[in-house]
Design a protein around this motif. Structure first.
Motif, PDB file in Angstrom:
ATOM      1  N   ILE A 422       0.852  -1.190   0.000  1.00  0.00           N
ATOM      2  CA  ILE A 422       0.000   0.000   0.000  1.00  0.00           C
ATOM      3  C   ILE A 422       0.891   1.244   0.000  1.00  0.00           C
ATOM      4  CG2 ILE A 422      -1.774   1.317   1.199  1.00  0.00           C
ATOM      5  CD1 ILE A 422      -2.792  -1.294   0.063  1.00  0.00           C
ATOM      6  N   ILE A 423       0.729   2.084  -1.008  1.00  0.00           N
ATOM      7  CA  ILE A 423       1.442   3.360  -1.092  1.00  0.00           C
ATOM      8  C   ILE A 423       0.497   4.452  -0.594  1.00  0.00           C
ATOM      9  CG2 ILE A 423       2.680   4.966  -2.590  1.00  0.00           C
ATOM     10  CD1 ILE A 423       3.970   2.217  -2.421  1.00  0.00           C
ATOM     11  N   GLU A 424       0.918   5.230   0.387  1.00  0.00           N
ATOM     12  CA  GLU A 424       0.064   6.266   0.961  1.00  0.00           C
ATOM     13  C   GLU A 424       0.595   7.657   0.627  1.00  0.00           C
ATOM     14  OE1 GLU A 424      -0.830   5.796   5.071  1.00  0.00           O
ATOM     15  OE2 GLU A 424      -1.174   3.633   4.938  1.00  0.00           O
ATOM     16  N   ARG A 425      -0.309   8.546   0.242  1.00  0.00           N
ATOM     17  CA  ARG A 425       0.022   9.936  -0.033  1.00  0.00           C
ATOM     18  C   ARG A 425      -1.090  10.821   0.516  1.00  0.00           C
ATOM     19  NH1 ARG A 425       4.078   7.755  -0.921  1.00  0.00           N
ATOM     20  NH2 ARG A 425       5.468   7.924  -2.738  1.00  0.00           N
ATOM     21  N   GLU A 426      -0.779  12.113   0.707  1.00  0.00           N
ATOM     22  CA  GLU A 426      -1.791  13.073   1.157  1.00  0.00           C
ATOM     23  C   GLU A 426      -1.667  14.353   0.341  1.00  0.00           C
ATOM     24  OE1 GLU A 426      -3.061  15.498   5.210  1.00  0.00           O
ATOM     25  OE2 GLU A 426      -2.281  13.448   5.377  1.00  0.00           O
ATOM     26  N   THR A 427      -2.799  14.864  -0.124  1.00  0.00           N
ATOM     27  CA  THR A 427      -2.787  16.077  -0.930  1.00  0.00           C
ATOM     28  C   THR A 427      -2.579  17.306  -0.055  1.00  0.00           C
ATOM     29  OG1 THR A 427      -5.176  16.461  -0.758  1.00  0.00           O
ATOM     30  CG2 THR A 427      -4.419  15.036  -2.540  1.00  0.00           C
ATOM     31  N   ASN A 428      -2.124  18.367  -0.671  1.00  0.00           N
ATOM     32  CA  ASN A 428      -2.013  19.652   0.002  1.00  0.00           C
ATOM     33  C   ASN A 428      -3.412  20.253   0.169  1.00  0.00           C
ATOM     34  OD1 ASN A 428      -1.317  22.277   0.823  1.00  0.00           O
ATOM     35  ND2 ASN A 428      -1.014  22.947  -1.291  1.00  0.00           N
ATOM     36  N   GLY A 429      -3.737  20.740   1.345  1.00  0.00           N
ATOM     37  CA  GLY A 429      -5.044  21.346   1.575  1.00  0.00           C
ATOM     38  C   GLY A 429      -4.982  22.832   1.844  1.00  0.00           C
ATOM     39  N   ASN A 430      -3.831  23.430   1.588  1.00  0.00           N
ATOM     40  CA  ASN A 430      -3.625  24.833   1.942  1.00  0.00           C
ATOM     41  C   ASN A 430      -4.130  25.769   0.839  1.00  0.00           C
ATOM     42  OD1 ASN A 430      -2.753  27.021   3.479  1.00  0.00           O
ATOM     43  ND2 ASN A 430      -0.720  27.012   2.515  1.00  0.00           N
ATOM     44  N   PHE A 431      -5.422  25.715   0.591  1.00  0.00           N
ATOM     45  CA  PHE A 431      -6.025  26.611  -0.398  1.00  0.00           C
ATOM     46  C   PHE A 431      -7.515  26.744  -0.120  1.00  0.00           C
ATOM     47  CE2 PHE A 431      -6.283  22.338  -2.137  1.00  0.00           C
ATOM     48  CZ  PHE A 431      -7.595  22.245  -2.587  1.00  0.00           C
ATOM     49  N   LYS A 432      -8.094  27.801  -0.682  1.00  0.00           N
ATOM     50  CA  LYS A 432      -9.537  27.999  -0.618  1.00  0.00           C
ATOM     51  C   LYS A 432     -10.142  27.772  -1.999  1.00  0.00           C
ATOM     52  CE  LYS A 432      -9.321  31.419   3.115  1.00  0.00           C
ATOM     53  NZ  LYS A 432      -9.692  32.789   3.547  1.00  0.00           N
ATOM     54  N   HIS A 433     -11.428  27.504  -2.011  1.00  0.00           N
ATOM     55  CA  HIS A 433     -12.163  27.311  -3.255  1.00  0.00           C
ATOM     56  C   HIS A 433     -11.643  26.080  -3.997  1.00  0.00           C
ATOM     57  CE1 HIS A 433     -14.157  30.991  -2.281  1.00  0.00           C
ATOM     58  NE2 HIS A 433     -13.022  31.664  -2.295  1.00  0.00           N
ATOM     59  N   SER A 434     -11.395  26.143  -5.288  1.00  0.00           N
ATOM     60  CA  SER A 434     -11.121  24.944  -6.082  1.00  0.00           C
ATOM     61  C   SER A 434      -9.701  24.935  -6.645  1.00  0.00           C
ATOM     62  CB  SER A 434     -12.123  24.873  -7.246  1.00  0.00           C
ATOM     63  OG  SER A 434     -11.776  23.852  -8.146  1.00  0.00           O
ATOM     64  N   HIS A 435      -9.044  23.790  -6.522  1.00  0.00           N
ATOM     65  CA  HIS A 435      -7.742  23.560  -7.152  1.00  0.00           C
ATOM     66  C   HIS A 435      -7.646  22.093  -7.566  1.00  0.00           C
ATOM     67  CE1 HIS A 435      -5.026  27.017  -7.087  1.00  0.00           C
ATOM     68  NE2 HIS A 435      -5.610  27.402  -5.974  1.00  0.00           N
ATOM     69  N   THR A 436      -6.781  21.824  -8.543  1.00  0.00           N
ATOM     70  CA  THR A 436      -6.420  20.448  -8.883  1.00  0.00           C
ATOM     71  C   THR A 436      -5.063  20.167  -8.250  1.00  0.00           C
ATOM     72  OG1 THR A 436      -7.658  20.497 -10.951  1.00  0.00           O
ATOM     73  CG2 THR A 436      -5.951  18.812 -10.728  1.00  0.00           C
ATOM     74  N   ILE A 437      -5.036  19.180  -7.366  1.00  0.00           N
ATOM     75  CA  ILE A 437      -3.843  18.868  -6.582  1.00  0.00           C
ATOM     76  C   ILE A 437      -3.352  17.481  -6.974  1.00  0.00           C
ATOM     77  CG2 ILE A 437      -2.896  18.676  -4.255  1.00  0.00           C
ATOM     78  CD1 ILE A 437      -3.910  21.449  -4.957  1.00  0.00           C
ATOM     79  N   CYS A 438      -2.054  17.349  -7.230  1.00  0.00           N
ATOM     80  CA  CYS A 438      -1.477  16.076  -7.654  1.00  0.00           C
ATOM     81  C   CYS A 438      -0.483  15.549  -6.618  1.00  0.00           C
ATOM     82  CB  CYS A 438      -0.764  16.226  -8.998  1.00  0.00           C
ATOM     83  SG  CYS A 438      -1.860  16.777 -10.347  1.00  0.00           S
ATOM     84  N   VAL A 439      -0.432  14.241  -6.489  1.00  0.00           N
ATOM     85  CA  VAL A 439       0.578  13.588  -5.654  1.00  0.00           C
ATOM     86  C   VAL A 439       1.346  12.593  -6.517  1.00  0.00           C
ATOM     87  CG1 VAL A 439      -0.693  13.865  -3.501  1.00  0.00           C
ATOM     88  CG2 VAL A 439      -1.074  11.822  -4.896  1.00  0.00           C
ATOM     89  N   LYS A 440       2.623  12.448  -6.222  1.00  0.00           N
ATOM     90  CA  LYS A 440       3.492  11.586  -7.012  1.00  0.00           C
ATOM     91  C   LYS A 440       3.760  10.291  -6.263  1.00  0.00           C
ATOM     92  CE  LYS A 440       7.764  11.745  -9.716  1.00  0.00           C
ATOM     93  NZ  LYS A 440       8.920  12.587 -10.133  1.00  0.00           N
ATOM     94  N   THR A 441       3.814   9.202  -7.024  1.00  0.00           N
ATOM     95  CA  THR A 441       4.130   7.887  -6.469  1.00  0.00           C
ATOM     96  C   THR A 441       5.235   7.265  -7.315  1.00  0.00           C
ATOM     97  OG1 THR A 441       2.640   6.579  -7.869  1.00  0.00           O
ATOM     98  CG2 THR A 441       1.667   7.654  -5.943  1.00  0.00           C
TER      99      THR A 441
END
Length: 544
Positions: A422-441
Motif C-alpha cells: 500500500i502506497i500512501e500519499r496526502e494532498t495539500n489542503g492549503n487553499f480555498k475554493h477549487s484547485h487540482t492537486i497532484c501527488v506523485k508515487t
C-alpha cells in the motif's frame, strides 16, 4: 518528337506564366491586412480604446494608438503568419494635430512581436498628415537590406510618445509557407480557473477583444488559469495584455507561468517556468507582456499562477492571451503524460456504489462548473474506493473544492498490484475554493485506489497519470521495466513494460536475445486492452 517537345515547351511556359502571375499578385497584396497585431500598450479605456488591429483592418477612420511610456519606446507589430522577404512598408498617419508623433522610428523584420532582428529601414522624417485614404497619402519605405521574417514591427526611438497608426501596408515575397511555430487556438482547448468574478469568464480572456476581460473570483488567495492543450506541445512564447486600467489597480503582479505534464493548479516552485515573479511596470494602460519561453518548454498544461503571499483579496485579471507553439518531434509520443481516465470502472462511497452519472462526473474532463454542481460532496471520514482496469501510474490528481476556508488534505492509498504493498500519499489542503492537486508515487501497476476525506469538501475530477520524466523514447529495457524484486512470488517470471506510441494501431515487435521475432502486435492489443505485456527475462522490446 517535335510535337512532344512543343507540348513540353507550352506546358513549361504555362507554368512560368502562372508562377509570375502568383508573384505579381503576392507583390501587390497587403500582407498585414486582417492579421493578428500587437502593441506595447493601448491608449484609452475599455469602451473607447485604440486597439492594435485598428492599424491593419479595413476601417481607416479608426487608428491604433499606444499609451505614452515615460521609460520605454512604443512599438506596434503584425504577425504575417508565414515567412516573407519584406520589400516595402507603407504607413498612413493620423489626420490630427498629433500626426507629428510618427517620426524617428525603425521598421524591423523578425520572428516575434517587437523583434529587432533585422532593420528594414530607419525613418527620420515625419510621415505626412493625410487628408484622405488615397494611396498618395501614404508614405512608403523600401527595405535597405534583405529582411526575411514573419513579423513586421514599427518602433519609435523616443520615449514618452504615443505611436499612432491608421493603416500599415506591407509588401513582400513569400519565402516559406511553414515557419517553425504557430498560434495556438485556445477556443478548441480545455481551460479552467476555479471561478470568476461576475460575468468576466475565462473565455473572455482569449476572445481577441479589448472590450472584455477575464477576472478571477473574489477572495481567492491563490488564483490561477490552466490551459489543457489535450496533447503535448512545445511552448515558445506567451503574450498577455493586462487590465485596461492596471496602471491604477496594479493587480498583475508576482505572476508565474509554468508548463507541465500534469494538471496541477497549485504553485510548485520545482516546475519549469516560462517566467517567474513577473509584475507589470504599471506605467501604461493595456500593458503587453511579451514572454519568451527560453528554453522552449514541452508539456501538455500551461498554468498561470499568482503568488501574492498573505494578500487575501487578489485577482488574476487580463484582457487577452496569445500562445505560440510548435508540435513536438514526430519521434516523441503525442502525450507524454498519459491520462488513464477510462481505466476507472467502478467506485463505491462508504461501500455504496456510485451511480453511472456520478462515476462519469469524476472523469468527464469538466473540472469546474460552479460552486454547487459538478462535484461529489464528501464529509469527514468518507471513504471512496475506486476500482480500475490494471493501470500504470505515477501521479494521481484530484480536483477538490474547499469552499471559503482552508481544509485538511485528502489521504490517498494505492495498492501495488505486483506486491500488494500500500502506497500512501496526502494532498495539500492549503487553499480555498477549487484547485487540482497532484501527488506523485513510484511507477506502479494498480487496480485499487482508496480516497479518504478528512473534512467536508467536494471532489470534481480524478486523473490517473503515467508521466515519463523524459519525453524521448527510452532505449534500454531496464528503463522500461520493473525490477525483479517487484515481481510476484510465483513461478511465472515476467517483466512489465509501459509502451507509448503515437497510433494505437502501430505495430510493436518483441525481440528475443538472438533478435529473432517472437511476437508482433499493435499497441491497442497490448496496452489499451488492459493486459500487461509479459516478456521473458532475457527478451527486449522495441518498435518495429
Amino acid at each position: 518528337m517535335i510535337k512532344k517537345m512543343r507540348k513540353i515547351l507550352i506546358q513549361t511556359l504555362f507554368i512560368i506564366f502562372i508562377w509570375f502571375e502568383i508573384i505579381i499578385q503576392v507583390s501587390l497584396l497587403n500582407l498585414a491586412r486582417g492579421k493578428l497585431s500587437f502593441q506595447s500598450s493601448t491608449s484609452g479605456s475599455i469602451n473607447t480604446h485604440s486597439a492594435p488591429q485598428y492599424a491593419n483592418d479595413d476601417n481607416h477612420e479608426h487608428c491604433s494608438s499606444t499609451d505614452s511610456d515615460i521609460a520605454d519606446f512604443s512599438w506596434w507589430s503584425v504577425d504575417l503568419e508565414q515567412e516573407y522577404d519584406i520589400t516595402k512598408v507603407c504607413l498612413l498617419n493620423v489626420n490630427d494635430n498629433v500626426y507629428n508623433n510618427l517620426k524617428e522610428f525603425n521598421i524591423f523584420v523578425g520572428n516575434y512581436p517587437n523583434d529587432e532582428k533585422i532593420v528594414c529601414r530607419y525613418v527620420d522624417e515625419t510621415v505626412q498628415r493625410p487628408n484622405s485614404n488615397l494611396v498618395s497619402q501614404y508614405n512608403c519605405y523600401t527595405c535597405v537590406t534583405k529582411a526575411i521574417g514573419s513579423f513586421v514591427t514599427i518602433k519609435l526611438t523616443t520615449i514618452n510618445i504615443k505611436l499612432i497608426l491608421c493603416d500599415v501596408d506591407v509588401k513582400g515575397m513569400l519565402i516559406d509557407d511553414k515557419r517553425g511555430f504557430e498560434l495556438l487556438n485556445l477556443n478548441k482547448l480545455i481551460t479552467m480557473t476555479g471561478g470568476q468574478h461576475k460575468s468576466w469568464s475565462k473565455e473572455k480572456g482569449y476572445d481577441n477583444s479589448y472590450k472584455t476581460l477575464f477576472h478571477s473570483r473574489s477572495y481567492f488567495s491563490t488564483p490561477y488559469f490552466l490551459i489543457d492543450a489535450v496533447q503535448t506541445l512545445n511552448v515558445h512564447r506567451i503574450i498577455i495584455v493586462s487590465l485596461y486600467n492596471d496602471d491604477y489597480h496594479k493587480r498583475f503582479e508576482k505572476t508565474y507561468i509554468s508548463i507541465k505534464g500534469i494538471p496541477a493548479t497549485d504553485l510548485n516552485f520545482n516546475s519549469r517556468f516560462c517566467v517567474e515573479n513577473l509584475s507589470g511596470h504599471f506605467r501604461t494602460t493595456y500593458e503587453l507582456f511579451n514572454i519568451e519561453c527560453n528554453p522552449i518548454l514541452t508539456g501538455r498544461y500551461i498554468i498561470i499562477n499568482q503568488n501574492v503571499g498573505t494578500k487575501e483579496n487578489r485577482f488574476l485579471e487580463f484582457m487577452e492571451m496569445y500562445i505560440y507553439i510548435s508540435n513536438i518531434d514526430e519521434n516523441h509520443p503525442k502525450e507524454f503524460g498519459h491520462v488513464s481516465k477510462p481505466s476507472i470502472i467502478d467506485a463505491k462511497l462508504n461501500s455504496v456504489a456510485l451511480s453511472s452519472n456520478q462515476l462519469t462526473l469524476l472523469q468527464d474532463n469538466i473540472y469546474y462548473i460552479n460552486d454547487n454542481t459538478g462535484k461529489i460532496d464528501l464529509v469527514t471520514n468518507d471513504n471512496l474506493l475506486l476500482t480500475t482496469k490494471l493501470t500504470h501510474l505515477n501521479q494521481i490528481c484530484l480536483t477538490v473544492f474547499h469552499a471559503s476556508s482552508f481544509t485538511p488534505g485528502i489521504e490517498i492509498k494505492i495498492r501495488n498490484f505486483l506486491n500488494n504493498e500500500i502506497i500512501e500519499r496526502e494532498t495539500n489542503g492549503n487553499f480555498k475554493h477549487s484547485h487540482t492537486i497532484c501527488v506523485k508515487t513510484p511507477f506502479l501497476l494498480t487496480k485499487d485506489i482508496e480516497i479518504l476525506s478528512k473534512n467536508n469538501q467536494g471532489l470534481a475530477e480524478v486523473d490517473l497519470i503515467a508521466l515519463s520524466d523524459s519525453p524521448k523514447c527510452l532505449q534500454r529495457n531496464d528503463e522500461w521495466a520493473f525490477p525483479n524484486s517487484s515481481l510476484p512470488v510465483n513461478n511465472e517470471q515476467y517483466l512489465h513494460f509501459l509502451l507509448k506510441v503515437a497510433n494505437e494501431n502501430e505495430e510493436i515487435t518483441i525481440y528475443g536475445s538472438t533478435t529473432t521475432v517472437r511476437q508482433k502486435k499493435t499497441a491497442s492489443d497490448l496496452y489499451l486492452g488492459g493486459s500487461p505485456l509479459r516478456v521473458g527475462l532475457m527478451e527486449k522490446v522495441r518498435y518495429s
